[in-house]
Scaffold this motif. Structure first.
Motif, PDB file in Angstrom:
ATOM      1  N   MET A   1       0.572  -1.143   0.279  1.00  0.00           N
ATOM      2  CA  MET A   1      -0.514  -0.204   0.503  1.00  0.00           C
ATOM      3  C   MET A   1       0.865   1.459   0.064  1.00  0.00           C
ATOM      4  SD  MET A   1      -2.677   0.843  -0.164  1.00  0.00           S
ATOM      5  CE  MET A   1      -3.918  -1.156   0.273  1.00  0.00           C
ATOM      6  N   GLN A   2       2.053   1.277   0.698  1.00  0.00           N
ATOM      7  CA  GLN A   2       2.596   2.543   0.813  1.00  0.00           C
ATOM      8  C   GLN A   2       3.330   2.289  -0.296  1.00  0.00           C
ATOM      9  OE1 GLN A   2       3.386   4.502   3.762  1.00  0.00           O
ATOM     10  NE2 GLN A   2       4.682   5.637   2.287  1.00  0.00           N
ATOM     11  N   GLU A   3       3.583   1.752  -1.501  1.00  0.00           N
ATOM     12  CA  GLU A   3       4.134   1.286  -2.719  1.00  0.00           C
ATOM     13  C   GLU A   3       2.797   2.573  -3.646  1.00  0.00           C
ATOM     14  OE1 GLU A   3       7.700   1.562  -4.964  1.00  0.00           O
ATOM     15  OE2 GLU A   3       7.837   1.170  -3.198  1.00  0.00           O
ATOM     16  N   LEU A   4       1.759   1.789  -3.521  1.00  0.00           N
ATOM     17  CA  LEU A   4       1.096   2.541  -4.601  1.00  0.00           C
ATOM     18  C   LEU A   4       1.016   4.100  -4.074  1.00  0.00           C
ATOM     19  CD1 LEU A   4      -2.051   0.193  -4.132  1.00  0.00           C
ATOM     20  CD2 LEU A   4      -0.694   1.055  -6.428  1.00  0.00           C
ATOM     21  N   TYR A   5       0.738   4.484  -2.984  1.00  0.00           N
ATOM     22  CA  TYR A   5       1.359   6.035  -2.374  1.00  0.00           C
ATOM     23  C   TYR A   5       2.051   6.843  -2.985  1.00  0.00           C
ATOM     24  CZ  TYR A   5       1.091  10.138   0.440  1.00  0.00           C
ATOM     25  OH  TYR A   5       0.300  11.429   0.990  1.00  0.00           O
ATOM     26  N   LYS A   6       3.465   5.360  -2.937  1.00  0.00           N
ATOM     27  CA  LYS A   6       4.321   6.641  -3.422  1.00  0.00           C
ATOM     28  C   LYS A   6       3.991   6.505  -4.462  1.00  0.00           C
ATOM     29  CE  LYS A   6       9.056   6.690  -3.253  1.00  0.00           C
ATOM     30  NZ  LYS A   6      11.050   5.899  -2.835  1.00  0.00           N
ATOM     31  N   GLN A   7       3.244   5.647  -5.589  1.00  0.00           N
ATOM     32  CA  GLN A   7       3.905   6.175  -7.600  1.00  0.00           C
ATOM     33  C   GLN A   7       2.478   6.625  -7.194  1.00  0.00           C
ATOM     34  OE1 GLN A   7       3.730   2.287  -8.869  1.00  0.00           O
ATOM     35  NE2 GLN A   7       3.635   2.702 -10.777  1.00  0.00           N
ATOM     36  N   VAL A  40     -10.953  -2.283  -0.217  1.00  0.00           N
ATOM     37  CA  VAL A  40     -10.784  -2.555  -1.642  1.00  0.00           C
ATOM     38  C   VAL A  40      -9.822  -4.073  -2.214  1.00  0.00           C
ATOM     39  CG1 VAL A  40      -9.426  -2.533  -3.622  1.00  0.00           C
ATOM     40  CG2 VAL A  40     -10.699  -0.256  -2.483  1.00  0.00           C
ATOM     41  N   PRO A  41     -10.215  -5.069  -2.377  1.00  0.00           N
ATOM     42  CA  PRO A  41      -9.963  -6.283  -2.265  1.00  0.00           C
ATOM     43  C   PRO A  41      -9.259  -6.290  -3.285  1.00  0.00           C
ATOM     44  CG  PRO A  41     -12.614  -6.836  -2.165  1.00  0.00           C
ATOM     45  CD  PRO A  41     -12.210  -5.246  -2.735  1.00  0.00           C
ATOM     46  N   PRO A  42      -8.329  -7.002  -3.472  1.00  0.00           N
ATOM     47  CA  PRO A  42      -6.425  -6.944  -4.340  1.00  0.00           C
ATOM     48  C   PRO A  42      -7.203  -6.777  -5.516  1.00  0.00           C
ATOM     49  CG  PRO A  42      -6.193  -7.999  -2.133  1.00  0.00           C
ATOM     50  CD  PRO A  42      -7.468  -8.069  -2.430  1.00  0.00           C
ATOM     51  N   GLU A  43      -7.837  -8.178  -6.245  1.00  0.00           N
ATOM     52  CA  GLU A  43      -8.138  -8.253  -7.953  1.00  0.00           C
ATOM     53  C   GLU A  43      -8.842  -7.029  -8.469  1.00  0.00           C
ATOM     54  OE1 GLU A  43     -11.618  -9.592  -5.563  1.00  0.00           O
ATOM     55  OE2 GLU A  43      -9.362  -9.973  -4.843  1.00  0.00           O
ATOM     56  N   LYS A  44      -9.508  -6.047  -7.207  1.00  0.00           N
ATOM     57  CA  LYS A  44      -9.819  -4.528  -8.195  1.00  0.00           C
ATOM     58  C   LYS A  44      -8.788  -3.233  -8.426  1.00  0.00           C
ATOM     59  CE  LYS A  44     -14.881  -4.317  -6.519  1.00  0.00           C
ATOM     60  NZ  LYS A  44     -15.954  -3.723  -6.658  1.00  0.00           N
ATOM     61  N   LEU A  45      -7.637  -3.819  -7.426  1.00  0.00           N
ATOM     62  CA  LEU A  45      -6.621  -2.975  -7.465  1.00  0.00           C
ATOM     63  C   LEU A  45      -5.532  -4.211  -9.197  1.00  0.00           C
ATOM     64  CD1 LEU A  45      -6.075  -2.216  -4.237  1.00  0.00           C
ATOM     65  CD2 LEU A  45      -6.210  -0.717  -6.047  1.00  0.00           C
ATOM     66  N   ALA A  46      -6.404  -4.852  -9.654  1.00  0.00           N
ATOM     67  CA  ALA A  46      -5.209  -4.983 -10.936  1.00  0.00           C
ATOM     68  C   ALA A  46      -4.752  -3.740 -11.946  1.00  0.00           C
ATOM     69  CB  ALA A  46      -6.274  -6.392 -11.571  1.00  0.00           C
ATOM     70  N   GLU A  47      -5.351  -3.013 -11.800  1.00  0.00           N
ATOM     71  CA  GLU A  47      -5.354  -1.986 -12.737  1.00  0.00           C
ATOM     72  C   GLU A  47      -5.652  -0.256 -11.638  1.00  0.00           C
ATOM     73  OE1 GLU A  47      -7.061  -1.312 -16.754  1.00  0.00           O
ATOM     74  OE2 GLU A  47      -6.496  -3.498 -17.322  1.00  0.00           O
ATOM     75  N   PRO A  48      -4.721  -0.519 -10.715  1.00  0.00           N
ATOM     76  CA  PRO A  48      -4.448   0.514 -10.264  1.00  0.00           C
ATOM     77  C   PRO A  48      -4.368   1.907 -10.384  1.00  0.00           C
ATOM     78  CG  PRO A  48      -2.320  -0.008 -10.215  1.00  0.00           C
ATOM     79  CD  PRO A  48      -3.101  -1.093 -11.148  1.00  0.00           C
ATOM     80  N   LYS A  49      -4.375   2.538 -11.542  1.00  0.00           N
ATOM     81  CA  LYS A  49      -4.785   3.815 -12.303  1.00  0.00           C
ATOM     82  C   LYS A  49      -5.691   4.123 -12.539  1.00  0.00           C
ATOM     83  CE  LYS A  49      -3.791   6.913 -16.455  1.00  0.00           C
ATOM     84  NZ  LYS A  49      -3.180   6.870 -17.203  1.00  0.00           N
ATOM     85  N   ALA A  50      -7.046   2.768 -13.188  1.00  0.00           N
ATOM     86  CA  ALA A  50      -8.434   3.246 -13.610  1.00  0.00           C
ATOM     87  C   ALA A  50      -9.074   3.881 -12.112  1.00  0.00           C
ATOM     88  CB  ALA A  50      -8.598   2.062 -14.645  1.00  0.00           C
TER      89      ALA A  50
END
Length: 286
Positions: A1-7, A40-50
């Motif tokens: 999650m920290q990586e998503l935030y940073k990115q 959020v379930p991990p599968e919904k974050l398969a395309e995190p940008k969208a």
């Protein structure tokens, strides 16, 4: 999650700012989105940008509705909150920084929340219409119509949008010099015949309640305002800082910045002047 935030924090902040016109609200939106990501379930974050963009646009859409009600009771003219620096982020290159220009932020205020979302997703992030449709739950044809309607309301064609001009630092220096010298003729010569000046004090600082038009009226207003702001020993110090990616006129006192002026030019003449004096909107300009 920290990586998503940073990115993605920088990527998400910019459209959030474009959608709300408020630095504070944009920061809150990004913060809220990342708090909700934990559920959020991990599968919904398969395309995190969208997925993250959809969360941001939905949250901004809700904020925009409540903000409009607040602005109905706002004292005087409402202007977006200026921003000195956006997040420095590796994903920034995918966001069109010219959409952070102050002139565009002001034009975006003409749009409905949905039109604004469609326009920003299309122009700022380069989403295709079918992708936008998935995010706003409308079909591709409706999204095309909303985008076309948004451009019409903003009063710009694609060519004019690409050609929106920011005053150069040299131009701003010349304009400031004319103001300091009280050179009425030179000031008027730098203004477009359709010049409009809008100032925002929010009832917390002195500002014109209504837009000021015509070259003569705008020039006299600026000279009068400068005289009133002058201390007993002469002209107040005037700085040029980079605000919203463009040179801006900044006045400060011992307590900090109290006025930010942004200039939009057309054909090397000043077409719009936006003056923000509401202290609540200047905290991100230091």
């Amino acid at each position: 999650m920290q990586e998503l935030y940073k990115q993605y924090k920088g990527l998400l902040f910019k459209p959030a700012y474009q959608l709300t016109g408020s630095v504070t609200d944009a920061e809150d939106v990004v913060h809220d989105v990342f708090l909700k990501i934990y559920d959020v379930p991990p599968e919904k974050l398969a395309e995190p940008k969208a997925y993250l963009c959809k969360m941001v646009t939905n949250r901004c859409h809700d904020l925009h509705k409540s903000a409009r009600k607040k602005r109905e009771h706002y004292f005087g003219e409402w202007l977006p909150e200026p921003l000195q620096n956006a997040y420095d982020d590796s994903m920034d290159s995918v966001v069109r920084d010219d959409l952070l220009s102050y002139a565009i932020l002001v034009l975006l205020e003409r749009l409905t929340p949905t039109e604004r979302v469609v326009f920003v997703l299309r122009e700022a992030l380069g989403f295709e219409y079918h992708e936008i449709g998935n995010l706003v739950e409308k079909n591709e044809g409706n999204c095309r119509k909303l985008y076309s309607r948004a451009k019409a309301k903003m009063g710009i064609t694609s060519e004019e949008f690409d050609a929106i001009e920011k005053a150069s630092e040299e131009f701003v220096h010349i304009f400031i010099a004319a103001l300091k010298q009280g050179n009425m003729n030179q000031i008027v010569s730098m203004l477009d015949q359709n010049i409009v000046l809008v100032s925002d004090g929010g009832g917390k600082a002195k500002a014109a309640v209504n837009p000021i038009k015509t070259r003569d009226h705008v020039a006299r207003f600026l000279l009068g305002a400068l005289r009133k702001a002058s201390p007993a020993d002469g002209i107040p110090p005037i700085e040029i800082n980079k605000i919203n990616g463009q040179p801006a006129i900044v006045l400060r006192s011992s307590e900090g910045i109290h006025t930010v002026g942004l200039i939009h030019i057309e054909n090397n003449l000043i077409r719009n002047i936006y003056i923000v004096r509401n202290p609540d909107k200047l905290i991100h300009c230091e």
